[in-house]
Scaffold this active site. Sequence first.
Site, PDB file in Angstrom:
ATOM      1  N   LYS A  16      41.517   9.176  44.761  1.00 15.42           N
ATOM      2  CA  LYS A  16      41.241  10.612  44.486  1.00 15.42           C
ATOM      3  C   LYS A  16      39.661  10.923  44.796  1.00 15.42           C
ATOM      4  O   LYS A  16      39.340  11.941  45.200  1.00 15.42           O
ATOM      5  CB  LYS A  16      42.135  11.310  43.323  1.00 15.42           C
ATOM      6  CG  LYS A  16      43.468  10.991  43.604  1.00 15.42           C
ATOM      7  CD  LYS A  16      44.132  11.833  44.961  1.00 15.42           C
ATOM      8  CE  LYS A  16      45.542  12.058  44.926  1.00 15.42           C
ATOM      9  NZ  LYS A  16      45.984  12.265  45.972  1.00 15.42           N
ATOM     10  N   ASP A  50      55.612   7.801  58.516  1.00  8.18           N
ATOM     11  CA  ASP A  50      54.607   7.358  57.448  1.00  8.18           C
ATOM     12  C   ASP A  50      53.309   7.502  57.629  1.00  8.18           C
ATOM     13  O   ASP A  50      52.748   7.132  58.686  1.00  8.18           O
ATOM     14  CB  ASP A  50      55.044   5.699  57.352  1.00  8.18           C
ATOM     15  CG  ASP A  50      54.392   5.131  56.139  1.00  8.18           C
ATOM     16  OD1 ASP A  50      53.324   5.606  55.665  1.00  8.18           O
ATOM     17  OD2 ASP A  50      55.082   3.994  55.622  1.00  8.18           O
ATOM     18  N   ARG A  58      59.452  17.091  48.821  1.00 10.78           N
ATOM     19  CA  ARG A  58      59.554  17.543  47.511  1.00 10.78           C
ATOM     20  C   ARG A  58      58.156  17.904  46.879  1.00 10.78           C
ATOM     21  O   ARG A  58      57.140  17.772  47.290  1.00 10.78           O
ATOM     22  CB  ARG A  58      60.142  16.533  46.755  1.00 10.78           C
ATOM     23  CG  ARG A  58      59.315  15.351  46.725  1.00 10.78           C
ATOM     24  CD  ARG A  58      60.236  14.181  45.710  1.00 10.78           C
ATOM     25  NE  ARG A  58      59.012  13.462  45.268  1.00 10.78           N
ATOM     26  CZ  ARG A  58      59.299  12.141  44.790  1.00 10.78           C
ATOM     27  NH1 ARG A  58      60.360  11.597  44.663  1.00 10.78           N
ATOM     28  NH2 ARG A  58      58.163  11.458  44.178  1.00 10.78           N
ATOM     29  N   GLY A  59      58.208  18.466  45.546  1.00  7.26           N
ATOM     30  CA  GLY A  59      57.121  18.681  44.807  1.00  7.26           C
ATOM     31  C   GLY A  59      56.121  19.756  45.472  1.00  7.26           C
ATOM     32  O   GLY A  59      56.532  20.642  45.718  1.00  7.26           O
ATOM     33  N   ILE A  60      55.012  19.265  45.084  1.00  8.85           N
ATOM     34  CA  ILE A  60      53.856  20.361  45.661  1.00  8.85           C
ATOM     35  C   ILE A  60      53.852  20.206  47.024  1.00  8.85           C
ATOM     36  O   ILE A  60      53.666  21.461  47.649  1.00  8.85           O
ATOM     37  CB  ILE A  60      52.375  19.721  45.134  1.00  8.85           C
ATOM     38  CG1 ILE A  60      52.230  19.742  43.839  1.00  8.85           C
ATOM     39  CG2 ILE A  60      51.343  20.410  45.747  1.00  8.85           C
ATOM     40  CD1 ILE A  60      51.278  18.731  43.173  1.00  8.85           C
ATOM     41  N   TYR A  90      44.264   4.891  41.406  1.00 10.07           N
ATOM     42  CA  TYR A  90      44.551   6.261  41.808  1.00 10.07           C
ATOM     43  C   TYR A  90      43.356   7.158  41.868  1.00 10.07           C
ATOM     44  O   TYR A  90      42.897   7.953  42.698  1.00 10.07           O
ATOM     45  CB  TYR A  90      45.702   6.945  40.966  1.00 10.07           C
ATOM     46  CG  TYR A  90      46.071   8.397  41.283  1.00 10.07           C
ATOM     47  CD1 TYR A  90      46.884   8.721  42.237  1.00 10.07           C
ATOM     48  CD2 TYR A  90      45.565   9.452  40.575  1.00 10.07           C
ATOM     49  CE1 TYR A  90      47.457   9.771  42.433  1.00 10.07           C
ATOM     50  CE2 TYR A  90      46.239  10.647  40.584  1.00 10.07           C
ATOM     51  CZ  TYR A  90      47.093  11.019  41.655  1.00 10.07           C
ATOM     52  OH  TYR A  90      47.273  12.100  41.835  1.00 10.07           O
ATOM     53  N   ASN A 136      45.824  -5.288  34.165  1.00  7.97           N
ATOM     54  CA  ASN A 136      47.182  -5.811  34.855  1.00  7.97           C
ATOM     55  C   ASN A 136      47.274  -5.565  36.124  1.00  7.97           C
ATOM     56  O   ASN A 136      48.464  -5.751  36.540  1.00  7.97           O
ATOM     57  CB  ASN A 136      48.286  -5.158  33.889  1.00  7.97           C
ATOM     58  CG  ASN A 136      48.096  -5.506  32.322  1.00  7.97           C
ATOM     59  OD1 ASN A 136      47.655  -6.598  32.052  1.00  7.97           O
ATOM     60  ND2 ASN A 136      48.207  -4.383  31.377  1.00  7.97           N
TER      61      ASN A 136
END
Length: 446
Positions: A356, A260, A216-218, A352, A298
Site C-alpha cells: 500500500k 484476475d 463485494r465490500g468496498i 500489506y 513468521n
Amino acid sequence: MTDTYLNLVNSGPLKKVAKAIGLPRPVPLRRYEPGAPMVPGPVLVLGASAGADGLASTLLAWNLDVRRHLRPKEKAGAVVVVLDDIASPGDLSATFLELGGVLRQLLPGGRVITVSRTAEAQVEPAVTAARQGIAGALRSVAKELRGGATANGVVLGETVDVDAVSVRAALRFLLSGRSAYVNGQFISVRTSGGSEPQSWDTPLAGRTAVVTGAARGIGAEIVRVLARDGARVIAVDVPAAGEQLTRVVNGVGGTALHADVTAPDAGELILNHAATRYGSLDIVVHNAGITRDKLLANMDAGRWNSVLAVNLESQLRINEALLASPDFSADGRIVSLASTSGIAGNRGQTNYAASKAGVIGMVRSTAAALQDSGRTINAVAPGFIETEMTARMPFATREVARRLSSLQQGGLPVDVAETVAFLATGAAAGISGQTLRVCGQNLVGA
Ligand code: NAD
C-alpha cells in the site's frame, strides 16, 4: 456491519450515562442523499482577502445562505476560512480566533474548511511557516469538533485561483455529505484545468469506468456510487466470485468481466472489453486487494509475494497498458486503493503495508509523468471501514479500532466510494498524485 455501541449511546438510558461519565459519543454521520441540501445551514466565510470575497460570491451562486458574520447564537452549517494571501504567522491569529468564537455555533454534521496556498512552494520562510501553520491548527480543530462535524482544507498551487474548477469541486465535495468520513485532510489543487459537469447530480454521465475487485465490500459500493453518478460501469473480479459479481452488475445495469488482475494481459483484457462494449474507457479504479497477515518473523514467500502481486504489481502493469493505449481517454482518471497501513505501518502487515505504501509511491511518480496531459492518478487510503474483513476482527480489537478516530466510529464502504467518485470527475482535473485519507482522522501515527 452494525456498530451497536453507536446505536446505544444515541438512544435510551445509555445516552445520559455516556455523557455523564465521558464515554465516547459517536453520532450518525451526515451522508450524501440526492436532492438533500449541500450543507445543513448557513455558510460563514471568514477572511479579508479578495479571494474570500470571490469565494463568497461562488457560494452565493450555488444558492447557499452565505454570511460574512454570524449573530450570537445563530447556527452555521459550515465555516469556510480563506487564508490565501497570508504573509507571516501573525496573519493567522485574527481569523483563527474568529473561527474559535463561532465553533460552538456549528450545527451537527457541520464543516470547517480552510482555503490556503501550498507550503511546498519556494517562497519566503515566514510565508511557508504561516501556510504550514494552518495544517497544525486545522488538524487540531478536527480533533476538537463533535457531533459528526469535520474540518478539512483545500490547498492551492502558487498560481491556482480561488475560483479554479477543481477548487470549486473540492469545496462542493467537502461541504457535502459525500465527505462524511474525510477528516483532518487537505486536498491540493495543483492546476487550474478541468470542466464543470452539466449536472452535479450526475457528474460522471457519459463516462465508462472499470472497478477491479468489484464483487463485494468496498469495490461493490464503488460500482454502485459511480453508476449513481452517471457512469457506465464494468465490474472486474476473479472467476470464483462469478455469482456475486453478477448480482453487483445487475443492480446497476453494468457489465461483468471475469479476470484476475495479476494476469499478464489484464490491462489488455480491460481495454478490449471497454472498447468493444462502450467504445471508450475513462476511469479505472484499482480496488482489488488482499491481506495475508503474519508477523515478519513468521512470514513466508507465498504470503509476501501474493500480496505484492495483487495489491501493487498488477496496478503497475495495468497502468502501463492503459497509458500506452489510445483507448484510454486523454482525460482519463486512475484511482488506486491504498490504506492507512501503508502510511503508518501495522503490526502483522509488513507485506500489506509495503504494497500500500508502494501504491502511494506509484501514484506520485505516475502523476509526475502525466503532468502535461489531461489524465490524473490519485490514491484513496481508507482507515477502519465496516466490511466483512473488519467484522472478522476480535471483538475488543474491533471496538478499540472503531473509537480511535476523531469521529469515534468506523467508516462505511460508501464513504470510500464517494471519495473515489469525486477524484474520478472531470472537475477534479487539477488534483493528481495525491493520497486522500478516508479515515475519520484515525489516530494511527506514522
Ligand atoms: P474484500 O476482500 O471484501 O474484497 C476484495 C475483492 O477483490 C474481492 O471481491 C476479491 O475477490 C477481489 N480480488 C482479490 N484478488 C483479486 C484478483 N487477483 N483479481 C481480481 N479481483 C481480486 O476487500 P475490501 O475490504 O472491500 O477492500 C477493498 C480495497 O480496499 C482493498 O484494496 C483493500 O486493501 C482496501 N482497504 C480496505 C480497508 C477496510 O477496512 N476494509 C481498509 C484499507 C484499505
